[in-house]
Design a protein around this motif. Structure first.
Motif, PDB file in Angstrom:
ATOM      1  N   LEU A   1       0.823  -1.213   0.000  1.00  0.00           N
ATOM      2  CA  LEU A   1       0.000   0.000   0.000  1.00  0.00           C
ATOM      3  C   LEU A   1       0.855   1.260   0.000  1.00  0.00           C
ATOM      4  O   LEU A   1       0.505   2.257  -0.641  1.00  0.00           O
ATOM      5  CB  LEU A   1      -0.915   0.017   1.228  1.00  0.00           C
ATOM      6  CG  LEU A   1      -2.268  -0.649   1.076  1.00  0.00           C
ATOM      7  CD1 LEU A   1      -3.007  -0.638   2.399  1.00  0.00           C
ATOM      8  CD2 LEU A   1      -3.095   0.001  -0.002  1.00  0.00           C
TER       9      LEU A   1
ATOM     10  N   ASP B   1       2.506   1.651  -3.716  1.00  0.00           N
ATOM     11  CA  ASP B   1       1.618   1.276  -4.811  1.00  0.00           C
ATOM     12  C   ASP B   1       2.015   1.887  -6.150  1.00  0.00           C
ATOM     13  O   ASP B   1       1.959   1.223  -7.181  1.00  0.00           O
ATOM     14  CB  ASP B   1       0.163   1.586  -4.467  1.00  0.00           C
ATOM     15  CG  ASP B   1      -0.055   3.033  -4.048  1.00  0.00           C
ATOM     16  OD1 ASP B   1       0.907   3.808  -4.048  1.00  0.00           O
ATOM     17  OD2 ASP B   1      -1.215   3.369  -3.719  1.00  0.00           O
ATOM     18  N   GLN B   2       2.451   3.145  -6.164  1.00  0.00           N
ATOM     19  CA  GLN B   2       2.877   3.783  -7.411  1.00  0.00           C
ATOM     20  C   GLN B   2       4.101   3.079  -8.001  1.00  0.00           C
ATOM     21  O   GLN B   2       4.183   2.871  -9.210  1.00  0.00           O
ATOM     22  CB  GLN B   2       3.199   5.266  -7.163  1.00  0.00           C
ATOM     23  CG  GLN B   2       2.021   6.084  -6.724  1.00  0.00           C
ATOM     24  CD  GLN B   2       1.068   6.377  -7.859  1.00  0.00           C
ATOM     25  OE1 GLN B   2       1.425   6.293  -9.030  1.00  0.00           O
ATOM     26  NE2 GLN B   2      -0.156   6.724  -7.500  1.00  0.00           N
TER      27      GLN B   2
ATOM     28  N   ALA C   1      -5.618   5.313 -13.441  1.00  0.00           N
ATOM     29  CA  ALA C   1      -6.354   5.652 -12.216  1.00  0.00           C
ATOM     30  C   ALA C   1      -7.074   4.437 -11.639  1.00  0.00           C
ATOM     31  O   ALA C   1      -7.026   4.185 -10.427  1.00  0.00           O
ATOM     32  CB  ALA C   1      -7.350   6.761 -12.498  1.00  0.00           C
ATOM     33  N   ARG C   2      -7.736   3.674 -12.475  1.00  0.00           N
ATOM     34  CA  ARG C   2      -8.473   2.513 -11.986  1.00  0.00           C
ATOM     35  C   ARG C   2      -7.528   1.404 -11.520  1.00  0.00           C
ATOM     36  O   ARG C   2      -7.823   0.702 -10.555  1.00  0.00           O
ATOM     37  CB  ARG C   2      -9.402   1.995 -13.065  1.00  0.00           C
ATOM     38  CG  ARG C   2     -10.344   0.935 -12.519  1.00  0.00           C
ATOM     39  CD  ARG C   2     -11.435   0.614 -13.452  1.00  0.00           C
ATOM     40  NE  ARG C   2     -12.328   1.759 -13.557  1.00  0.00           N
ATOM     41  CZ  ARG C   2     -13.426   1.745 -14.283  1.00  0.00           C
ATOM     42  NH1 ARG C   2     -13.751   0.675 -14.963  1.00  0.00           N
ATOM     43  NH2 ARG C   2     -14.197   2.809 -14.339  1.00  0.00           N
TER      44      ARG C   2
ATOM     45  N   LEU D   1      -4.720   1.789 -10.029  1.00  0.00           N
ATOM     46  CA  LEU D   1      -4.280   2.166  -8.690  1.00  0.00           C
ATOM     47  C   LEU D   1      -5.304   1.726  -7.652  1.00  0.00           C
ATOM     48  O   LEU D   1      -4.949   1.175  -6.609  1.00  0.00           O
ATOM     49  CB  LEU D   1      -4.036   3.676  -8.625  1.00  0.00           C
ATOM     50  CG  LEU D   1      -3.505   4.221  -7.317  1.00  0.00           C
ATOM     51  CD1 LEU D   1      -2.157   3.602  -6.986  1.00  0.00           C
ATOM     52  CD2 LEU D   1      -3.404   5.729  -7.382  1.00  0.00           C
ATOM     53  N   TRP D   2      -6.570   1.935  -7.923  1.00  0.00           N
ATOM     54  CA  TRP D   2      -7.611   1.534  -6.971  1.00  0.00           C
ATOM     55  C   TRP D   2      -7.764   0.021  -6.908  1.00  0.00           C
ATOM     56  O   TRP D   2      -8.033  -0.534  -5.833  1.00  0.00           O
ATOM     57  CB  TRP D   2      -8.933   2.209  -7.310  1.00  0.00           C
ATOM     58  CG  TRP D   2      -8.895   3.640  -6.885  1.00  0.00           C
ATOM     59  CD1 TRP D   2      -8.766   4.728  -7.695  1.00  0.00           C
ATOM     60  CD2 TRP D   2      -8.910   4.130  -5.548  1.00  0.00           C
ATOM     61  NE1 TRP D   2      -8.709   5.867  -6.939  1.00  0.00           N
ATOM     62  CE2 TRP D   2      -8.808   5.531  -5.613  1.00  0.00           C
ATOM     63  CE3 TRP D   2      -9.010   3.519  -4.308  1.00  0.00           C
ATOM     64  CZ2 TRP D   2      -8.796   6.328  -4.482  1.00  0.00           C
ATOM     65  CZ3 TRP D   2      -9.002   4.324  -3.179  1.00  0.00           C
ATOM     66  CH2 TRP D   2      -8.899   5.705  -3.267  1.00  0.00           C
ATOM     67  N   VAL D   3      -7.604  -0.679  -8.017  1.00  0.00           N
ATOM     68  CA  VAL D   3      -7.655  -2.147  -8.001  1.00  0.00           C
ATOM     69  C   VAL D   3      -6.509  -2.693  -7.158  1.00  0.00           C
ATOM     70  O   VAL D   3      -6.699  -3.585  -6.322  1.00  0.00           O
ATOM     71  CB  VAL D   3      -7.609  -2.721  -9.439  1.00  0.00           C
ATOM     72  CG1 VAL D   3      -7.379  -4.216  -9.434  1.00  0.00           C
ATOM     73  CG2 VAL D   3      -8.894  -2.378 -10.185  1.00  0.00           C
TER      74      VAL D   3
ATOM     75  N   ARG E   1      -4.883  -1.113  -4.761  1.00  0.00           N
ATOM     76  CA  ARG E   1      -5.145  -0.773  -3.358  1.00  0.00           C
ATOM     77  C   ARG E   1      -6.176  -1.724  -2.751  1.00  0.00           C
ATOM     78  O   ARG E   1      -6.047  -2.125  -1.596  1.00  0.00           O
ATOM     79  CB  ARG E   1      -5.631   0.662  -3.242  1.00  0.00           C
ATOM     80  CG  ARG E   1      -4.528   1.665  -3.443  1.00  0.00           C
ATOM     81  CD  ARG E   1      -5.052   3.071  -3.362  1.00  0.00           C
ATOM     82  NE  ARG E   1      -3.974   4.032  -3.581  1.00  0.00           N
ATOM     83  CZ  ARG E   1      -4.181   5.316  -3.793  1.00  0.00           C
ATOM     84  NH1 ARG E   1      -5.405   5.808  -3.811  1.00  0.00           N
ATOM     85  NH2 ARG E   1      -3.153   6.120  -3.981  1.00  0.00           N
ATOM     86  N   LEU E   2      -7.185  -2.093  -3.508  1.00  0.00           N
ATOM     87  CA  LEU E   2      -8.190  -3.039  -3.029  1.00  0.00           C
ATOM     88  C   LEU E   2      -7.563  -4.405  -2.745  1.00  0.00           C
ATOM     89  O   LEU E   2      -7.868  -5.046  -1.725  1.00  0.00           O
ATOM     90  CB  LEU E   2      -9.324  -3.171  -4.042  1.00  0.00           C
ATOM     91  CG  LEU E   2     -10.446  -4.137  -3.679  1.00  0.00           C
ATOM     92  CD1 LEU E   2     -11.196  -3.636  -2.451  1.00  0.00           C
ATOM     93  CD2 LEU E   2     -11.382  -4.304  -4.854  1.00  0.00           C
TER      94      LEU E   2
END
Length: 77
Positions: A23, A26-27, A46-47, A49-51, A53-54
């Motif tokens: 986490l 992540d980048q 963008a998506r 990154l959220w996937v 993180r999930l």
């Protein structure tokens, strides 16, 4: 042996720590690994990154639950 830790606590703790590191980085993961680049190509920057993180938050949840003893691994006889 004076200090003993259960196997499921050790595995849960390692998963928890690795997910936390993921986490925080992540980048870097998206930019420098093949899996991260595949996520970026599949979902967009963008998506992806959220996937990612999930995925890492799920690792935090299950790692913590395993280390705390809230969930138990399968015991084979």
């Amino acid at each position: 042996m004076p200090f003993h830790i259960a196997e499921h606590q050790l595995i849960g703790g390692v998963v928890l720590i690795l997910s936390l590191i993921g986490l925080l980085k992540d980048q870097w993961f998206l930019a420098n690994t093949r899996k991260g680049q595949r996520l970026t190509n599949s979902f967009g920057a963008a998506r992806a990154l959220w996937v990612l993180r999930l995925i890492f938050m799920t690792g935090l949840l299950f790692g913590g639950a395993l280390a705390a003893g809230w969930i138990q691994p399968i015991q084979w006889d």
